[in-house]
Write a protein that holds these residues in place. Structure first.
Motif, mmCIF file in Angstrom:
data_model
loop_
_atom_site.group_PDB
_atom_site.id
_atom_site.type_symbol
_atom_site.label_atom_id
_atom_site.label_comp_id
_atom_site.label_asym_id
_atom_site.label_seq_id
_atom_site.Cartn_x
_atom_site.Cartn_y
_atom_site.Cartn_z
ATOM 1 N N VAL A 176 4.209 11.899 1.722
ATOM 2 C CA VAL A 176 2.857 11.355 1.590
ATOM 3 C C VAL A 176 2.283 10.955 2.949
ATOM 4 N N PHE A 177 3.108 10.354 3.806
ATOM 5 C CA PHE A 177 2.628 9.887 5.117
ATOM 6 C C PHE A 177 2.905 10.888 6.235
ATOM 7 N N ARG A 178 3.490 12.040 5.855
ATOM 8 C CA ARG A 178 3.783 13.096 6.817
ATOM 9 C C ARG A 178 4.587 12.556 8.008
ATOM 10 N N ARG A 179 5.668 11.898 7.683
ATOM 11 C CA ARG A 179 6.539 11.305 8.690
ATOM 12 C C ARG A 179 7.962 11.813 8.514
ATOM 13 N N LEU A 194 5.265 2.375 10.006
ATOM 14 C CA LEU A 194 3.975 2.996 9.705
ATOM 15 C C LEU A 194 2.824 2.223 10.334
ATOM 16 N N ARG A 236 0.712 4.143 -2.909
ATOM 17 C CA ARG A 236 0.384 5.542 -2.628
ATOM 18 C C ARG A 236 1.483 6.496 -3.104
ATOM 19 N N VAL A 278 7.749 8.822 0.841
ATOM 20 C CA VAL A 278 7.016 8.355 2.024
ATOM 21 C C VAL A 278 6.948 9.458 3.072
ATOM 22 N N SER A 279 8.068 10.174 3.263
ATOM 23 C CA SER A 279 8.086 11.231 4.288
ATOM 24 C C SER A 279 7.052 12.315 3.991
ATOM 25 N N ASP A 308 0.840 -1.208 0.000
ATOM 26 C CA ASP A 308 0.000 0.000 0.000
ATOM 27 C C ASP A 308 0.874 1.257 0.000
ATOM 28 N N MET A 309 1.970 1.197 0.721
ATOM 29 C CA MET A 309 2.885 2.342 0.787
ATOM 30 C C MET A 309 3.419 2.676 -0.602
ATOM 31 N N PRO A 368 1.139 8.059 15.532
ATOM 32 C CA PRO A 368 1.074 9.082 14.481
ATOM 33 C C PRO A 368 2.095 10.195 14.730
ATOM 34 N N ARG A 369 2.730 10.631 13.681
ATOM 35 C CA ARG A 369 3.727 11.718 13.696
ATOM 36 C C ARG A 369 5.049 11.322 14.372
#
Length: 603
Positions: free
Chosen positions: A576-579, A545, A506, A573-574, A502-503, A550-551
């Motif tokens: 799109v997933f806000r990480r 993930l 996306r 990934v950083s 899925d990662m 979260p965060r």
């Protein structure tokens, strides 16, 4: 009546000087005094030509005892000590060793002498003397003969003379020889353990890069109520550093502070190094600034921490502060860290300046690793001819690290001809290192020279050289989990793989394109992408993930250099997933945030 005054000891450099000094002692009635007799014997025993003199001196001593000679055995070279022992045994009335003789003779004894001393030890019925047997165990292990040590250990057990020192000697010796599993068997069977035993097993696991095992042992030690000290704390912190276990490192740092353990230079450096290499250079800087005293190793550690995080300006500023304000003289490690900082930031002119500065101001002679750093600095910046010129003008032959730096630069900048020439040279020098073959094969694959790629891979097969598997460790909720490239052995394997799929789906929707250029050309495109999906850092990120709050920042430690595809994917990934994701690979740190990397794609 006045006391007899001994002649002032003078350096004895010749047999004539010794005879003169000996005659003075005889006239004063001091020749038999233990300190004078030992001094004469120490000189005589070092030269086989003078052994007859030593034998006569000892034979005429009014009270020859082992205590007279035992202190000499620890200070003499092994051959001289053996000669002196032979004199003891050949006296008209043989002077037999006592309980203090073998422990002083054995620590520096080479294997042939250790075997002879073993025979003598048994002949004189010292088989039940624990201190002598422990010294013999240490001698066999130091000579890399664990087989002899194990036989002695088993037979000594039947005499009931093994003590905690015997067990600990076996554990530490086996660890030093890399036999960590055997050491763990001995450790687990120990009837009693002390703090030295625990530290031997923990530090042995660390040296074997079994970092998670070391932390498990540390936890077990604390659960049993064993009080730690600075040595075991340092070992545990190094294990956290190796595993990238930041939460565990913080916990151990707090334990050190609460336990009142003295923060000496070695422990302070371990704390700073742990924070630097676990991705929190800001915390390392806070600890560094709080230290009342800082040794050279601590300064070097902090400068090196800034360097691997790509903070060149901070590294250079700290070096200037060390050199001027603190007045600490740098060493060759300092130069290496400064050059590394310049290399990671592409600061060619700064690197040249400091290379010359260390030589001119601090009289530091550059070593092979410093030239290798200059080659890396110039090569990364695309100045391949300049890098090659540095190699040609080195005052010593280039080693594998120097040539490997140039090969890596050729790979980055696509100089296939120079890279191929250097690549085959490196493989010839280091035929068992899989990384050399892989780098050359990737260079050739990037140029589409598939026949030559196949030649490299055939050579690996013929030589039984296996590609080192990528391993990535991520810490979530204080638990460090390891993932291997192409293998997903985890209780949540199904969920992790689904998250990885899925990662990638996306981030592809946001523009990510898998970098399949270096994969085998006869593999279908979807299979190439499936292989990339199973890279260890992607699996670790997917796990993060799935499990992290979260965060929460994801912190990953990888044993190899991060590949270009994973680097690009992690940027996406950083965002799109806000990480925020921190990856520590073999060479440096990458801080990913909002689709960007701290290295600015210069790595």
């Amino acid at each position: 009546m006045s006391a007899t005054i001994a002649p002032t000891p003078i350096p004895i450099t010749t047999i004539a000087e010794l005879r003169q000094h000996h005659s003075q002692l005889v006239r004063l009635g001091l020749a038999s005094h233990p300190s004078h007799a030992r001094r004469l014997l120490s000189f005589l025993a070092r030269d086989p030509a003078h052994l007859h003199y030593a034998a006569r001196l000892l034979a005429h001593h009014p009270n020859p005892r082992p205590a007279l000679l035992n202190p000499l055995f620890a200070s003499l070279p092994p051959r001289a000590a053996a000669s002196l022992l032979a004199i003891m045994l050949s006296l008209p009335v043989p002077l037999h060793p006592d309980h203090f003789t073998f422990p002083r003779l054995l620590p520096a004894a080479p294997l042939p002498l250790a075997v002879q001393l073993h025979a003598l030890l048994l002949k004189l019925n010292f088989h039940s003397h624990a201190q002598s047997l422990n010294a013999l165990l240490a001698a066999y292990l130091a000579a890399a003969r664990p087989d002899l040590a194990c036989v002695l250990f088993r037979t000594s057990g039947s005499y009931g003379v093994l003590d905690v020192v015997s067990w600990t000697t076996m554990v530490g010796g086996l660890c030093r020889l890399g036999l960590v599993d055997d050491a763990r068997e001995v450790f687990d069977a120990m009837p009693e353990r002390n703090l030295v035993s625990w530290n031997s097993m923990i530090s042995g696991s660390v040296k074997a890069e079994r970092f998670l095992d070391a932390l498990e042992l540390f936890d077990e030690m604390r659960a049993l109520g064993v009080e730690g000290n600075g040595f075991v704390a340092t070992s545990a912190l190094v294990a956290c550093t190796g595993a990238g276990a930041l939460a565990r490192g913080r916990e151990i740092h707090r334990w050190v502070e609460q336990s009142g353990i003295e923060m000496d230079a070695k422990l302070a450096t371990a704390v700073v190094d742990m924070y630097c290499k676990c991705g929190r250079v800001d915390e390392a800087w806070r600890v560094f600034n709080s230290l009342p005293e800082r040794g050279l190793t601590t300064w070097n550690c902090m400068i090196g921490g800034f360097a691997v995080h790509g903070r060149c300006d901070d590294a250079l500023e700290l070096f200037r502060r060390m050199e001027t304000t603190a007045g600490v003289a740098p060493d060759d490690i300092t130069l290496l860290n400064v050059l590394t900082a310049c290399a990671h930031a592409g600061e060619v002119s700064q690197g040249r300046h400091y290379f010359a500065h260390f030589v001119a101001r601090h009289s530091i002679d550059p070593k092979t690793e410093h030239y290798g750093c200059m080659v890396d600095l110039l090569g990364r910046a695309g100045q391949l001819e300049e890098a090659k010129k540095v190699i040609d003008e080195m005052p010593m032959d280039p080693d594998l690290a120097v040539l490997g730096a140039l090969l890596g630069a050729c790979k980055i900048h696509g100089d296939v001809d120079l890279g191929v020439a250097i690549g085959w040279r490196v493989i010839d020098l280091d035929p068992d290192n899989s990384g050399r073959y892989v780098l050359l094969a990737n260079l050739l694959a990037g140029a589409g020279r598939w026949d030559e790629v196949a030649k490299v891979r055939r050579l690996m097969d013929e030589r039984n050289v296996s590609k080192e598997a990528g391993r990535s460790v991520i810490e979530v909720d204080g638990e460090a989990c390891e993932f291997r490239c192409g293998s997903l052995c985890h209780p949540q394997a199904r969920e992790i793989y689904a998250m990885a799929v899925d990662m990638v789906r996306r981030i592809r929707a946001e523009g990510y394109v898998p970098e399949t250029g270096e994969a085998l050309h006869d593999v279908a495109e979807e299979d190439k992408e499936a292989t990339l999906l199973c890279h260890s850092e992607k699996l670790a990120i997917a796990f993060g993930l799935l499990r992290a709050r979260p965060r929460e920042t994801l912190r990953i430690t990888k044993n190899l250099r991060v590949c270009r595809d994973c680097h690009e994917a992690t940027k996406y990934v950083s965002r799109v997933f806000r990480r925020e994701i921190v990856v520590r690979d073999r060479n440096r740190f990458h801080h990913f945030k909002d689709g960007m990397c701290s290295c600015k794609d210069y790595w």
